[in-house]
Design a protein around this motif. Structure first.
Motif, PDB file in Angstrom:
ATOM      1  N   UNK A 214       0.865  -1.177   0.000  1.00  0.00           N
ATOM      2  CA  UNK A 214       0.000   0.000   0.000  1.00  0.00           C
ATOM      3  C   UNK A 214       0.900   1.224   0.000  1.00  0.00           C
ATOM      4  N   UNK A 215       0.712   2.104  -0.976  1.00  0.00           N
ATOM      5  CA  UNK A 215       1.586   3.259  -1.150  1.00  0.00           C
ATOM      6  C   UNK A 215       0.816   4.548  -0.940  1.00  0.00           C
ATOM      7  N   UNK A 216       1.486   5.535  -0.374  1.00  0.00           N
ATOM      8  CA  UNK A 216       0.865   6.832  -0.182  1.00  0.00           C
ATOM      9  C   UNK A 216       1.705   7.716   0.704  1.00  0.00           C
ATOM     10  N   UNK A 217       1.034   8.675   1.309  1.00  0.00           N
ATOM     11  CA  UNK A 217       1.702   9.627   2.202  1.00  0.00           C
ATOM     12  C   UNK A 217       0.795   9.888   3.390  1.00  0.00           C
ATOM     13  N   UNK A 218       1.397  10.020   4.562  1.00  0.00           N
ATOM     14  CA  UNK A 218       0.618  10.298   5.756  1.00  0.00           C
ATOM     15  C   UNK A 218      -0.427   9.229   5.981  1.00  0.00           C
ATOM     16  N   UNK A 219      -1.690   9.616   6.014  1.00  0.00           N
ATOM     17  CA  UNK A 219      -2.798   8.684   6.227  1.00  0.00           C
ATOM     18  C   UNK A 219      -3.581   8.431   4.944  1.00  0.00           C
ATOM     19  N   UNK A 220      -2.984   8.755   3.791  1.00  0.00           N
ATOM     20  CA  UNK A 220      -3.647   8.597   2.493  1.00  0.00           C
ATOM     21  C   UNK A 220      -3.033   7.444   1.717  1.00  0.00           C
ATOM     22  N   UNK A 221      -3.762   6.333   1.595  1.00  0.00           N
ATOM     23  CA  UNK A 221      -3.341   5.210   0.764  1.00  0.00           C
ATOM     24  C   UNK A 221      -3.798   5.527  -0.654  1.00  0.00           C
ATOM     25  N   UNK A 222      -2.831   5.810  -1.515  1.00  0.00           N
ATOM     26  CA  UNK A 222      -3.154   6.257  -2.868  1.00  0.00           C
ATOM     27  C   UNK A 222      -3.109   5.152  -3.914  1.00  0.00           C
ATOM     28  N   UNK A 223      -2.336   4.098  -3.637  1.00  0.00           N
ATOM     29  CA  UNK A 223      -2.171   3.037  -4.634  1.00  0.00           C
ATOM     30  C   UNK A 223      -1.895   1.704  -3.964  1.00  0.00           C
ATOM     31  N   UNK A 224      -2.267   0.653  -4.664  1.00  0.00           N
ATOM     32  CA  UNK A 224      -1.945  -0.717  -4.269  1.00  0.00           C
ATOM     33  C   UNK A 224      -1.018  -1.278  -5.348  1.00  0.00           C
ATOM     34  N   UNK A 225       0.149  -1.726  -4.940  1.00  0.00           N
ATOM     35  CA  UNK A 225       1.132  -2.261  -5.874  1.00  0.00           C
ATOM     36  C   UNK A 225       1.200  -3.778  -5.729  1.00  0.00           C
ATOM     37  N   UNK A 226       0.674  -4.536  -6.702  1.00  0.00           N
ATOM     38  CA  UNK A 226       0.764  -5.996  -6.624  1.00  0.00           C
ATOM     39  C   UNK A 226       2.226  -6.436  -6.625  1.00  0.00           C
ATOM     40  N   UNK A 227       2.522  -7.444  -5.819  1.00  0.00           N
ATOM     41  CA  UNK A 227       3.878  -7.986  -5.739  1.00  0.00           C
ATOM     42  C   UNK A 227       3.809  -9.505  -5.851  1.00  0.00           C
ATOM     43  N   UNK A 228       4.850 -10.120  -6.376  1.00  0.00           N
ATOM     44  CA  UNK A 228       4.863 -11.576  -6.414  1.00  0.00           C
ATOM     45  C   UNK A 228       4.818 -12.162  -5.002  1.00  0.00           C
ATOM     46  N   UNK A 229       4.029 -13.223  -4.835  1.00  0.00           N
ATOM     47  CA  UNK A 229       3.998 -13.963  -3.574  1.00  0.00           C
ATOM     48  C   UNK A 229       5.037 -15.070  -3.703  1.00  0.00           C
ATOM     49  N   UNK A 230       6.136 -14.934  -2.960  1.00  0.00           N
ATOM     50  CA  UNK A 230       7.230 -15.891  -3.054  1.00  0.00           C
ATOM     51  C   UNK A 230       7.216 -16.898  -1.909  1.00  0.00           C
ATOM     52  N   UNK A 231       6.083 -17.017  -1.206  1.00  0.00           N
ATOM     53  CA  UNK A 231       5.972 -17.968  -0.099  1.00  0.00           C
ATOM     54  C   UNK A 231       6.105 -19.401  -0.624  1.00  0.00           C
ATOM     55  N   UNK A 232       6.602 -20.281   0.222  1.00  0.00           N
ATOM     56  CA  UNK A 232       6.748 -21.685  -0.151  1.00  0.00           C
ATOM     57  C   UNK A 232       5.399 -22.324  -0.458  1.00  0.00           C
ATOM     58  N   UNK A 233       4.347 -21.895   0.247  1.00  0.00           N
ATOM     59  CA  UNK A 233       3.006 -22.429   0.013  1.00  0.00           C
ATOM     60  C   UNK A 233       2.017 -21.277  -0.128  1.00  0.00           C
ATOM     61  N   UNK A 234       1.940 -20.657  -1.309  1.00  0.00           N
ATOM     62  CA  UNK A 234       1.085 -19.487  -1.486  1.00  0.00           C
ATOM     63  C   UNK A 234      -0.411 -19.768  -1.383  1.00  0.00           C
ATOM     64  N   UNK A 235      -0.799 -21.024  -1.240  1.00  0.00           N
ATOM     65  CA  UNK A 235      -2.211 -21.331  -1.033  1.00  0.00           C
ATOM     66  C   UNK A 235      -2.667 -20.929   0.365  1.00  0.00           C
ATOM     67  N   UNK A 236      -1.712 -20.835   1.306  1.00  0.00           N
ATOM     68  CA  UNK A 236      -2.119 -20.547   2.682  1.00  0.00           C
ATOM     69  C   UNK A 236      -1.227 -19.540   3.409  1.00  0.00           C
ATOM     70  N   UNK A 237      -0.307 -18.902   2.690  1.00  0.00           N
ATOM     71  CA  UNK A 237       0.522 -17.870   3.320  1.00  0.00           C
ATOM     72  C   UNK A 237       1.055 -16.940   2.230  1.00  0.00           C
ATOM     73  N   UNK A 238       1.621 -15.825   2.665  1.00  0.00           N
ATOM     74  CA  UNK A 238       2.191 -14.899   1.685  1.00  0.00           C
ATOM     75  C   UNK A 238       3.541 -14.410   2.163  1.00  0.00           C
ATOM     76  N   UNK A 239       4.367 -14.085   1.199  1.00  0.00           N
ATOM     77  CA  UNK A 239       5.645 -13.428   1.439  1.00  0.00           C
ATOM     78  C   UNK A 239       5.878 -12.506   0.255  1.00  0.00           C
ATOM     79  N   UNK A 240       5.942 -11.221   0.534  1.00  0.00           N
ATOM     80  CA  UNK A 240       6.183 -10.244  -0.521  1.00  0.00           C
ATOM     81  C   UNK A 240       7.615 -10.393  -1.018  1.00  0.00           C
ATOM     82  N   UNK A 241       7.767 -10.416  -2.320  1.00  0.00           N
ATOM     83  CA  UNK A 241       9.085 -10.532  -2.937  1.00  0.00           C
ATOM     84  C   UNK A 241      10.018  -9.455  -2.369  1.00  0.00           C
ATOM     85  N   UNK A 242      11.122  -9.846  -1.739  1.00  0.00           N
ATOM     86  CA  UNK A 242      12.036  -8.858  -1.155  1.00  0.00           C
ATOM     87  C   UNK A 242      12.536  -7.819  -2.158  1.00  0.00           C
ATOM     88  N   UNK A 243      12.725  -8.218  -3.415  1.00  0.00           N
ATOM     89  CA  UNK A 243      13.196  -7.253  -4.418  1.00  0.00           C
ATOM     90  C   UNK A 243      12.152  -6.166  -4.635  1.00  0.00           C
TER      91      UNK A 243
END
Length: 130
Positions: free
Chosen positions: A29-58
């Motif tokens: 979630x991207x923005x400034x202060x208390x304003x969420x202006x955009x949602x940036x999709x990221x690859x889910x690099x979790x070992x089991x993405x069916x039941x957990x998530x890990x945002x790609x460190x890059x």
């Protein structure tokens, strides 16, 4: 309300989760202060993405670098729960850091917002901006 989220970002999070009913989607979630202006999709690099998530460190590194040159800051993250519950799971509780981020969880057409407090989460009020 604690935060405002753009209508476009809110709709994008819902659409992304609906398009992936068996895997957790995630992003920043991207923005400034208390304003969420955009949602940036990221690859889910979790070992089991069916039941957990890990945002790609890059992806995190790239957004932090961009923020230093004037792009929006990271205000939080979002992810989906294919199990249909838009509340923090035990896995979320184990992963959570009290870093000030907003945690957004989407499931079954509902979007909820949370903050880490101590060893748990508290709900956060968010208004959808016009």
């Amino acid at each position: 309300m604690d935060f405002r989220i753009s209508r476009a970002a809110h709709a994008q999070i819902l659409a992304e989760a609906a398009a992936s009913p068996t895997r957790e989607v995630c992003g920043l979630l991207l923005g400034d202060g208390a304003e969420i202006k955009a949602a940036l999709p990221c690859p889910n690099v979790a070992a089991d993405p069916a039941c957990t998530f890990e945002i790609d460190p890059q992806a995190l590194i790239n957004v932090h670098k961009a923020a230093r040159t004037g792009d929006p800051n990271i205000l939080g993250c979002y992810h989906s729960h294919p199990n249909g519950r838009a509340e923090p799971s035990e896995t979320d509780r184990a992963m959570a850091e009290d870093n000030g981020w907003v945690w957004t969880i989407v499931a079954d057409g509902a979007v909820t917002f949370w903050r880490v407090k101590g060893a748990g989460f508290i709900g956060v009020g968010v208004q959808i901006a016009e």
